[in-house]
Motif scaffolding. Structure first.
Motif, PDB file in Angstrom:
ATOM      1  N   MET A  68       0.852  -1.205   0.000  1.00 18.29           N
ATOM      2  CA  MET A  68       0.000   0.000   0.000  1.00 18.29           C
ATOM      3  C   MET A  68       0.882   1.247   0.000  1.00 18.29           C
ATOM      4  N   ARG A  69       0.599   2.160  -0.915  1.00 19.69           N
ATOM      5  CA  ARG A  69       1.346   3.417  -0.969  1.00 19.69           C
ATOM      6  C   ARG A  69       0.964   4.278   0.239  1.00 19.69           C
ATOM      7  N   THR A  70       1.920   4.990   0.801  1.00 24.20           N
ATOM      8  CA  THR A  70       1.659   5.925   1.887  1.00 24.20           C
ATOM      9  C   THR A  70       2.235   7.276   1.534  1.00 24.20           C
ATOM     10  N   SER A  71       1.712   8.322   2.198  1.00 20.98           N
ATOM     11  CA  SER A  71       2.138   9.679   1.887  1.00 20.98           C
ATOM     12  C   SER A  71       3.509  10.011   2.482  1.00 20.98           C
ATOM     13  N   GLN A  72       4.013   9.091   3.345  1.00 19.75           N
ATOM     14  CA  GLN A  72       5.344   9.295   3.909  1.00 19.75           C
ATOM     15  C   GLN A  72       6.142   7.999   3.830  1.00 19.75           C
ATOM     16  N   ARG A  73       7.446   8.122   3.606  1.00 19.51           N
ATOM     17  CA  ARG A  73       8.337   6.980   3.671  1.00 19.51           C
ATOM     18  C   ARG A  73       8.627   6.673   5.137  1.00 19.51           C
ATOM     19  N   PRO A  74       9.205   5.483   5.437  1.00 22.03           N
ATOM     20  CA  PRO A  74       9.524   5.153   6.835  1.00 22.03           C
ATOM     21  C   PRO A  74      10.432   6.171   7.509  1.00 22.03           C
ATOM     22  N   ASP A  75      11.253   6.863   6.711  1.00 17.10           N
ATOM     23  CA  ASP A  75      12.152   7.849   7.310  1.00 17.10           C
ATOM     24  C   ASP A  75      11.487   9.201   7.540  1.00 17.10           C
ATOM     25  N   GLY A  76      10.173   9.271   7.276  1.00 13.99           N
ATOM     26  CA  GLY A  76       9.432  10.498   7.509  1.00 13.99           C
ATOM     27  C   GLY A  76       9.395  11.450   6.342  1.00 13.99           C
ATOM     28  N   GLU A  77      10.175  11.152   5.304  1.00 14.67           N
ATOM     29  CA  GLU A  77      10.170  12.006   4.126  1.00 14.67           C
ATOM     30  C   GLU A  77       8.885  11.780   3.310  1.00 14.67           C
ATOM     31  N   PRO A  78       8.437  12.797   2.565  1.00 20.36           N
ATOM     32  CA  PRO A  78       7.230  12.625   1.751  1.00 20.36           C
ATOM     33  C   PRO A  78       7.404  11.508   0.732  1.00 20.36           C
ATOM     34  N   ALA A  79       6.308  10.834   0.427  1.00 20.61           N
ATOM     35  CA  ALA A  79       6.333   9.789  -0.593  1.00 20.61           C
ATOM     36  C   ALA A  79       6.612  10.427  -1.949  1.00 20.61           C
ATOM     37  N   PRO A  80       7.175   9.662  -2.887  1.00 17.79           N
ATOM     38  CA  PRO A  80       7.418  10.211  -4.223  1.00 17.79           C
ATOM     39  C   PRO A  80       6.102  10.536  -4.908  1.00 17.79           C
ATOM     40  N   PRO A  81       6.136  11.344  -5.950  1.00 16.35           N
ATOM     41  CA  PRO A  81       4.897  11.690  -6.659  1.00 16.35           C
ATOM     42  C   PRO A  81       4.192  10.456  -7.209  1.00 16.35           C
ATOM     43  N   VAL A  82       2.896  10.552  -7.325  1.00 15.91           N
ATOM     44  CA  VAL A  82       2.093   9.501  -7.948  1.00 15.91           C
ATOM     45  C   VAL A  82       2.449   9.422  -9.427  1.00 15.91           C
ATOM     46  N   ARG A  83       2.670   8.205  -9.915  1.00 23.41           N
ATOM     47  CA  ARG A  83       2.916   7.983 -11.336  1.00 23.41           C
ATOM     48  C   ARG A  83       1.564   7.835 -12.025  1.00 23.41           C
ATOM     49  N   ALA A  84       1.167   8.855 -12.791  1.00 25.17           N
ATOM     50  CA  ALA A  84      -0.150   8.879 -13.428  1.00 25.17           C
ATOM     51  C   ALA A  84      -0.030   8.696 -14.933  1.00 25.17           C
ATOM     52  N   ALA A  85      -1.008   8.025 -15.518  1.00 24.84           N
ATOM     53  CA  ALA A  85      -1.067   7.815 -16.960  1.00 24.84           C
ATOM     54  C   ALA A  85      -2.488   8.066 -17.440  1.00 24.84           C
TER      55      ALA A  85
END
Length: 370
Positions: free
Chosen positions: A1-18
Motif C-alpha cells: 500500500m502506498r503511503t504519503s510518507q516513507r519510513p524515514d518520515g520524508e514525503p512519498a514520491p509523486p504519484v505515477r499517473a497515466a
C-alpha cells in the motif's frame, strides 16, 4: 500500500499517473494534473488512434506513448490510470488496471451497467488498488458547504427537490458511432449527461428508495431516449423531480432543494463557482441561515482539478480515492431505476435492480417500450 510518507518520515514520491484515451476530456485531466507537479508525475498516455495520441503527446510533452492500456501498464508501471475512453471500453480497461495493481479513475458513466460496475468493485483490493469515478460536481466548495449543512440538520429536514439537466445536442452530435446506442454508450441523457447532476443530488440527499419515470424519443434519431422525467423519493422523505434532456435550446443545469429553514439553489451549465449558488432563508431564520452559509467552505470551483486533488492525495496516502465504487453504484442504480421504471411502467426500488433484473445487466433491460 502506498503511503504519503516513507519510513524515514520524508514525503512519498509523486504519484505515477497515466492517461488512456487522449480525446477532448483527457485535456481536462492532464491540465488538472499539471497544476500539482510536486504530487504527480505524468508518465505515459495511450490511444488506439495514432494521430490523436501524437497530437496529445506533442502538446503536453509526453514521450511514452502506447497503443492500448495493456502496453501502457507493462511499459510505464503507473500508480494511477485515468480512463478517458468511451463508456463501452471502461470495464476491460479498468479491470486491466486493477489486475496490475494500478488504481483507476474512470470518466462517467463508469461502465455500461450495474453488473459491470459491480464486477469492477469486486476486483478492488481491500487496501487497493481501487476504482473511482469522475463526478467532479461534488467537489466545489459550495457543494461541500451545502452537504455539511444538510447533514448537520442546520437547515432542517429536506422536503422537495428539483434536478434538471436540460441541454441541447444537434443530430450531428450523435453521428459519432458510439453515441446514442445502448451497447456502446449505455443510454441517452439519463446515463451520459444528467448523471453528473443526479450524482450531486444523491451526494446531498443520500439514499433513494423509489423512482417512477418515463423516457421519450422526442426529436433525435437515436436508439436511446433523448428525454427522461422522474419522481424520486429519498430515504429521508424528500421527493425530487428529475429531468434529463438533450433537446432544450436554452441550456441549463439546475438543482433546488427546499428544506424546512431554507431553499438552496444551484444554476450553472457545465461547472459552477460559489456565485452560482443561492440560499433563501425561510421567514424567521434569516440571520441563522445566512450566518451558517457564510461560515462554510468557499473559493473552490467545481471541475476536474477540484476532484483530482483529492484523488491524488488519497493515492499517495494509500486510501480509497473519491468517488468510491459504492457511491458510484448508488448513482448508477438511480439511472438504472429510471430506465426500469420507464420501460416497465411501474415504480422501482433499489431491490428491484439485483442480478435477477434485466436492468442489472444492461440499462435498456428487456427492451424499451416507447
Amino acid at each position: 500500500m502506498r503511503t504519503s510518507q516513507r519510513p524515514d518520515g520524508e514525503p512519498a514520491p509523486p504519484v505515477r499517473a497515466a492517461i488512456v484515451g487522449t480525446g477532448n476530456i483527457a485535456r481536462l485531466h492532464i491540465e488538472a494534473l499539471h497544476s500539482m507537479p510536486d504530487q504527480v508525475e505524468i508518465v505515459a498516455a495511450a490511444d488506439a488512434d495514432e494521430d490523436t495520441l501524437t497530437s496529445f503527446g506533442n502538446r503536453y510533452g509526453l514521450d511514452a506513448r502506447y497503443g492500448d492500456v495493456e502496453e501502457l501498464l507493462r511499459g510505464a508501471s503507473p500508480d494511477l490510470v485515468h480512463i478517458c475512453t468511451p463508456p463501452g471500453m471502461h470495464r476491460p480497461q479498468v479491470l486491466a488496471c486493477l489486475d496490475t495493481g494500478a488504481t483507476a479513475l474512470v470518466e462517467k458513466p463508469p461502465a455500461l451497467s450495474l453488473a459491470e460496475v459491480e464486477e469492477m468493485a469486486a476486483a478492488e483490493g481491500e487496501r487497493g488498488p481501487w476504482v473511482a469515478t469522475v463526478f467532479q460536481h461534488r467537489f466545489g466548495s459550495a457543494a461541500q458547504r451545502a452537504r455539511a449543512l444538510i447533514e448537520s440538520g442546520e437547515l432542517g429536514r429536506p422536503l422537495v427537490a428539483v434536478c434538471h439537466t436540460t441541454w441541447f445536442r444537434e443530430q450531428s452530435y450523435f453521428d459519432v458511432p458510439w453515441r446514442g446506442r445502448w451497447e456502446t454508450e449505455g443510454g441517452g441523457p439519463t446515463m451520459g449527461h444528467g448523471i453528473h447532476q443526479m450524482d450531486l443530488l444523491t451526494a446531498l440527499l443520500g439514499d433513494w428508495v423509489e423512482v417512477s419515470a418515463s423516457a421519450h424519443q422526442q426529436a433525435r434519431s437515436v436508439a436511446t431516449e433523448d428525454v427522461s422525467l422522474a419522481r424520486v423519493v429519498f430515504a429521508n422523505g424528500a421527493v425530487a423531480s428529475v429531468v434529463n434532456s438533450l433537446v432544450s435550446p436554452r441550456e441549463e443545469s439546475y438543482i433546488r432543494i427546499d428544506l424546512e429553514r431554507a431553499t438552496i439553489e444551484l444554476t450553472h451549465l457545465y461547472g459552477y463557482g460559489d456565485d452560482d449558488w443561492r440560499v433563501t432563508p425561510a421567514p424567521g431564520f434569516e440571520e441563522r441561515v445566512t450566518a451558517a452559509w457564510k461560515a462554510g467552505e468557499a473559493g473552490v470551483n467545481s471541475g476536474h482539478a477540484a476532484q483530482l486533488g483529492h484523488v491524488v492525495a488519497a493515492v499517495r496516502a494509500g486510501t480509497a480515492p473519491p468517488v468510491t465504487s459504492a457511491e458510484s453504484l448508488r448513482t448508477m442504480r438511480l439511472v438504472a431505476g429510471i430506465y426500469a421504471s420507464a420501460f416497465q411502467r411501474r415504480p422501482i426500488t433499489p431491490t428491484d435492480l439485483g442480478p435477477g433484473s434485466p436492468f442489472h445487466g444492461r440499462m435498456n433491460g428487456d427492451g424499451p417500450r416507447w
